[in-house]
Design a protein around this motif. Structure first.
Motif, PDB file in Angstrom:
ATOM      1  N   UNK A   5      15.765  23.072  -0.436  1.00 46.56           N
ATOM      2  CA  UNK A   5      15.163  22.244   0.611  1.00 46.56           C
ATOM      3  C   UNK A   5      14.919  23.134   1.823  1.00 46.56           C
ATOM      4  N   UNK A   6      13.877  22.855   2.568  1.00 51.22           N
ATOM      5  CA  UNK A   6      13.600  23.671   3.749  1.00 51.22           C
ATOM      6  C   UNK A   6      14.559  23.349   4.891  1.00 51.22           C
ATOM      7  N   UNK A   7      15.037  22.133   4.954  1.00 58.42           N
ATOM      8  CA  UNK A   7      15.924  21.721   6.044  1.00 58.42           C
ATOM      9  C   UNK A   7      17.354  21.624   5.524  1.00 58.42           C
ATOM     10  N   UNK A   8      18.139  22.675   5.728  1.00 57.90           N
ATOM     11  CA  UNK A   8      19.534  22.697   5.305  1.00 57.90           C
ATOM     12  C   UNK A   8      20.399  22.976   6.531  1.00 57.90           C
ATOM     13  N   UNK A   9      21.681  22.574   6.501  1.00 56.43           N
ATOM     14  CA  UNK A   9      22.505  22.670   7.715  1.00 56.43           C
ATOM     15  C   UNK A   9      22.894  24.084   8.162  1.00 56.43           C
ATOM     16  N   UNK A  12      18.151  27.907   6.838  1.00 60.62           N
ATOM     17  CA  UNK A  12      16.897  27.230   6.489  1.00 60.62           C
ATOM     18  C   UNK A  12      16.460  27.642   5.087  1.00 60.62           C
ATOM     19  N   UNK A  13      15.639  26.818   4.480  1.00 61.49           N
ATOM     20  CA  UNK A  13      15.099  27.159   3.169  1.00 61.49           C
ATOM     21  C   UNK A  13      14.302  28.451   3.221  1.00 61.49           C
ATOM     22  N   UNK A  14      13.589  28.657   4.308  1.00 62.60           N
ATOM     23  CA  UNK A  14      12.818  29.888   4.477  1.00 62.60           C
ATOM     24  C   UNK A  14      13.738  31.102   4.448  1.00 62.60           C
ATOM     25  N   UNK A  15      14.815  31.057   5.222  1.00 65.51           N
ATOM     26  CA  UNK A  15      15.768  32.176   5.249  1.00 65.51           C
ATOM     27  C   UNK A  15      16.426  32.372   3.890  1.00 65.51           C
TER      28      UNK A  15
END
Length: 97
Positions: A5-9, A12-15
């Motif tokens: 998921x791109x939004x993780x706590x 980030x999904x990108x990282x």
């Protein structure tokens, strides 16, 4: 196969995808996001090295199932070819033993 998921706590999904690719992970990475197409966050996520970026919608989840099935079939074919040596190799091995 990894689904991220791109939004993780924590990261980030990108990282996460950038790190996976930096470490040499070459298998399928599917990203899921609620960000609309054309959104800067989604564009950055896709550019990080995803094989596919899917919406968190019913259609997106159907597409994910299709991608997972295709990847599974590809893996099964690769394993079958590895486990089923060609007759030439078997003959050469038998001659060597």
């Amino acid at each position: 196969c990894i689904i991220v998921d791109n939004q993780m706590p924590v990261m980030s999904g990108t990282a996460c995808v950038l790190e996976l690719r930096r470490l040499g992970f070459r298998n399928l990475v599917i990203g899921v996001t609620g960000d609309p197409v054309g959104c800067a966050d989604r564009d950055e996520f896709e550019a990080a090295g995803l094989n596919a970026c899917l919406d968190k919608s019913t259609d997106g989840m159907r597409a994910m199932c299709q991608l997972l099935l295709a990847d599974s079939l590809r893996e099964q074919r690769a394993l079958a070819s590895f486990m089923d040596p060609s007759p030439v190799l078997v003959e050469r091995f038998d001659d060597a033993v």
